[in-house]
Design a protein around this motif. Structure first.
Motif, PDB file in Angstrom:
ATOM      1  N   ALA A 185       0.826  -1.208   0.000  1.00  0.00           N
ATOM      2  CA  ALA A 185       0.000   0.000   0.000  1.00  0.00           C
ATOM      3  C   ALA A 185       0.859   1.257   0.000  1.00  0.00           C
ATOM      4  O   ALA A 185       2.040   1.222   0.350  1.00  0.00           O
ATOM      5  CB  ALA A 185      -0.930   0.000   1.212  1.00  0.00           C
ATOM      6  N   CYS A 186       0.229   2.348  -0.399  1.00  0.00           N
ATOM      7  CA  CYS A 186       0.865   3.669  -0.362  1.00  0.00           C
ATOM      8  C   CYS A 186       0.042   4.602   0.505  1.00  0.00           C
ATOM      9  O   CYS A 186      -1.190   4.569   0.471  1.00  0.00           O
ATOM     10  CB  CYS A 186       0.940   4.277  -1.765  1.00  0.00           C
ATOM     11  N   ASP A 187       0.721   5.436   1.268  1.00  0.00           N
ATOM     12  CA  ASP A 187       0.075   6.529   1.987  1.00  0.00           C
ATOM     13  C   ASP A 187       0.246   7.773   1.131  1.00  0.00           C
ATOM     14  O   ASP A 187       1.367   8.103   0.722  1.00  0.00           O
ATOM     15  CB  ASP A 187       0.715   6.734   3.360  1.00  0.00           C
ATOM     16  N   ILE A 188      -0.856   8.449   0.872  1.00  0.00           N
ATOM     17  CA  ILE A 188      -0.843   9.616  -0.015  1.00  0.00           C
ATOM     18  C   ILE A 188      -1.482  10.790   0.705  1.00  0.00           C
ATOM     19  O   ILE A 188      -2.576  10.661   1.267  1.00  0.00           O
ATOM     20  CB  ILE A 188      -1.600   9.314  -1.328  1.00  0.00           C
ATOM     21  N   LYS A 189      -0.799  11.910   0.691  1.00  0.00           N
ATOM     22  CA  LYS A 189      -1.335  13.142   1.286  1.00  0.00           C
ATOM     23  C   LYS A 189      -1.433  14.182   0.176  1.00  0.00           C
ATOM     24  O   LYS A 189      -0.438  14.460  -0.501  1.00  0.00           O
ATOM     25  CB  LYS A 189      -0.406  13.622   2.401  1.00  0.00           C
ATOM     26  N   ILE A 190      -2.636  14.719  -0.012  1.00  0.00           N
ATOM     27  CA  ILE A 190      -2.848  15.729  -1.051  1.00  0.00           C
ATOM     28  C   ILE A 190      -3.417  16.987  -0.407  1.00  0.00           C
ATOM     29  O   ILE A 190      -4.387  16.923   0.348  1.00  0.00           O
ATOM     30  CB  ILE A 190      -3.811  15.222  -2.148  1.00  0.00           C
ATOM     31  N   SER A 191      -2.798  18.113  -0.706  1.00  0.00           N
ATOM     32  CA  SER A 191      -3.346  19.402  -0.269  1.00  0.00           C
ATOM     33  C   SER A 191      -4.048  20.050  -1.452  1.00  0.00           C
ATOM     34  O   SER A 191      -3.623  19.917  -2.605  1.00  0.00           O
ATOM     35  CB  SER A 191      -2.248  20.312   0.277  1.00  0.00           C
ATOM     36  N   TYR A 192      -5.164  20.701  -1.153  1.00  0.00           N
ATOM     37  CA  TYR A 192      -5.972  21.385  -2.158  1.00  0.00           C
ATOM     38  C   TYR A 192      -6.113  22.841  -1.739  1.00  0.00           C
ATOM     39  O   TYR A 192      -6.542  23.121  -0.621  1.00  0.00           O
ATOM     40  CB  TYR A 192      -7.373  20.764  -2.239  1.00  0.00           C
ATOM     41  N   GLY A 251     -15.869  37.777  -4.841  1.00  0.00           N
ATOM     42  CA  GLY A 251     -16.788  37.525  -3.747  1.00  0.00           C
ATOM     43  C   GLY A 251     -16.712  36.124  -3.175  1.00  0.00           C
ATOM     44  O   GLY A 251     -17.474  35.771  -2.282  1.00  0.00           O
ATOM     45  N   VAL A 252     -15.791  35.300  -3.686  1.00  0.00           N
ATOM     46  CA  VAL A 252     -15.633  33.933  -3.185  1.00  0.00           C
ATOM     47  C   VAL A 252     -14.298  33.841  -2.463  1.00  0.00           C
ATOM     48  O   VAL A 252     -13.274  34.281  -2.990  1.00  0.00           O
ATOM     49  CB  VAL A 252     -15.688  32.910  -4.354  1.00  0.00           C
ATOM     50  N   ASP A 253     -14.332  33.295  -1.264  1.00  0.00           N
ATOM     51  CA  ASP A 253     -13.111  33.151  -0.484  1.00  0.00           C
ATOM     52  C   ASP A 253     -12.303  31.940  -0.952  1.00  0.00           C
ATOM     53  O   ASP A 253     -12.878  30.934  -1.364  1.00  0.00           O
ATOM     54  CB  ASP A 253     -13.444  32.960   1.003  1.00  0.00           C
ATOM     55  N   PRO A 254     -10.974  32.016  -0.859  1.00  0.00           N
ATOM     56  CA  PRO A 254     -10.150  30.837  -1.147  1.00  0.00           C
ATOM     57  C   PRO A 254     -10.469  29.737  -0.127  1.00  0.00           C
ATOM     58  O   PRO A 254     -10.885  30.027   0.995  1.00  0.00           O
ATOM     59  CB  PRO A 254      -8.723  31.337  -0.974  1.00  0.00           C
ATOM     60  N   HIS A 255     -10.292  28.485  -0.514  1.00  0.00           N
ATOM     61  CA  HIS A 255     -10.522  27.344   0.368  1.00  0.00           C
ATOM     62  C   HIS A 255      -9.287  26.457   0.340  1.00  0.00           C
ATOM     63  O   HIS A 255      -8.646  26.336  -0.690  1.00  0.00           O
ATOM     64  CB  HIS A 255     -11.705  26.502  -0.109  1.00  0.00           C
ATOM     65  N   SER A 256      -9.023  25.825   1.468  1.00  0.00           N
ATOM     66  CA  SER A 256      -7.905  24.875   1.525  1.00  0.00           C
ATOM     67  C   SER A 256      -8.296  23.673   2.360  1.00  0.00           C
ATOM     68  O   SER A 256      -9.077  23.792   3.304  1.00  0.00           O
ATOM     69  CB  SER A 256      -6.666  25.523   2.147  1.00  0.00           C
ATOM     70  N   GLN A 257      -7.753  22.530   2.005  1.00  0.00           N
ATOM     71  CA  GLN A 257      -7.889  21.323   2.818  1.00  0.00           C
ATOM     72  C   GLN A 257      -6.726  20.389   2.499  1.00  0.00           C
ATOM     73  O   GLN A 257      -6.151  20.448   1.415  1.00  0.00           O
ATOM     74  CB  GLN A 257      -9.239  20.639   2.621  1.00  0.00           C
ATOM     75  N   VAL A 258      -6.388  19.577   3.474  1.00  0.00           N
ATOM     76  CA  VAL A 258      -5.330  18.576   3.316  1.00  0.00           C
ATOM     77  C   VAL A 258      -5.928  17.245   3.732  1.00  0.00           C
ATOM     78  O   VAL A 258      -6.474  17.119   4.828  1.00  0.00           O
ATOM     79  CB  VAL A 258      -4.094  18.906   4.185  1.00  0.00           C
ATOM     80  N   LEU A 259      -5.856  16.258   2.848  1.00  0.00           N
ATOM     81  CA  LEU A 259      -6.455  14.951   3.124  1.00  0.00           C
ATOM     82  C   LEU A 259      -5.435  13.822   2.986  1.00  0.00           C
ATOM     83  O   LEU A 259      -4.537  13.908   2.138  1.00  0.00           O
ATOM     84  CB  LEU A 259      -7.647  14.699   2.195  1.00  0.00           C
ATOM     85  N   GLN A 260      -5.612  12.806   3.798  1.00  0.00           N
ATOM     86  CA  GLN A 260      -4.755  11.619   3.785  1.00  0.00           C
ATOM     87  C   GLN A 260      -5.535  10.480   3.132  1.00  0.00           C
ATOM     88  O   GLN A 260      -6.720  10.295   3.429  1.00  0.00           O
ATOM     89  CB  GLN A 260      -4.403  11.198   5.202  1.00  0.00           C
ATOM     90  N   TYR A 261      -4.878   9.721   2.257  1.00  0.00           N
ATOM     91  CA  TYR A 261      -5.510   8.589   1.576  1.00  0.00           C
ATOM     92  C   TYR A 261      -4.625   7.356   1.722  1.00  0.00           C
ATOM     93  O   TYR A 261      -3.423   7.472   1.939  1.00  0.00           O
ATOM     94  CB  TYR A 261      -5.658   8.877   0.087  1.00  0.00           C
TER      95      TYR A 261
END
Length: 197
Positions: free
Chosen positions: A168-175, A184-194
């Motif tokens: 298996a691989c552990d993958i971390k992706i930031s968006y 009028g739209v705020d930037p969004h961020s998230q970081v998820l582990q897969y």
């Protein structure tokens, strides 16, 4: 291991080049079906499991009509010289939206090249090519982003071998969603582990 132990000088590795690619997708129907499935499993509310469904990416064929963004090549390998430690990496990506739509995740795939032959052969497992048994890998993020043409989604991808499962691989992706200034739209961020098994 096999290359370093048995390949003779001047020998060929085929394929000898590999690149990995990423694009943003609109995939509301499939995403909801996968996650809402747990709300009623033969009459039983198992919605507590829907969060766990996010951890494992989906390996499936993605129709190119669902690709909303540009494509970015996030890493390339020369199989003649790559080392085992090169396969654990952290790199960045940047995608520009091609149309107004919603995005629900990203899709990744690989392309390979047989360049050591008399006639070079290129092969893609991507959504713009004939489907293969490798398909593509979809990583959903939490929620969705309503995007406009020219908006940017950028971030990083970190991949490492799982410590608990050698297959298996552990993958971390930031968006990081970056809308145009003054829209009028705020930037969004998230970081998820897969976990890719």
């Amino acid at each position: 291991f096999a290359r370093d132990k048995w390949l003779v000088e001047g020998g060929l590795i085929l394929p000898d080049k590999c690149s990995m690619h990423i694009a943003a997708i609109e995939d509301e129907e499939y995403k909801n079906k996968k996650l809402n499935f747990w709300d009623n499993v033969y009459g039983i509310d198992m919605s507590c499991l829907s969060k766990a469904a996010f951890v494992e990416p989906i390996v499936d064929c993605v129709d190119d009509q669902y690709i909303v963004s540009s494509v970015d090549t996030f890493i390339e390998f020369d199989l003649n010289t790559v080392k085992k430690e090169d396969l654990e990496f952290s790199t960045s990506y940047k995608l520009t939206m091609k149309r107004d739509d919603s995005i629900h995740g990203v899709v990744t795939w690989f392309n390979i090249v047989f360049s050591g032959m008399k006639n070079e052969v290129r092969f893609s497992t991507g959504p713009f090519s004939t489907n293969t048994h490798w398909k593509q890998t979809v990583f959903y993020f939490e929620g969705c982003y309503d995007v406009g043409r020219g908006d940017v989604l950028e971030g990083s991808i970190a991949v490492r071998k799982s410590k608990s499962n050698f297959r298996a691989c552990d993958i971390k992706i930031s968006y990081h969603y970056i809308p145009p200034p003054d829209c009028g739209v705020d930037p969004h961020s998230q970081v998820l582990q897969y976990k890719l098994r």
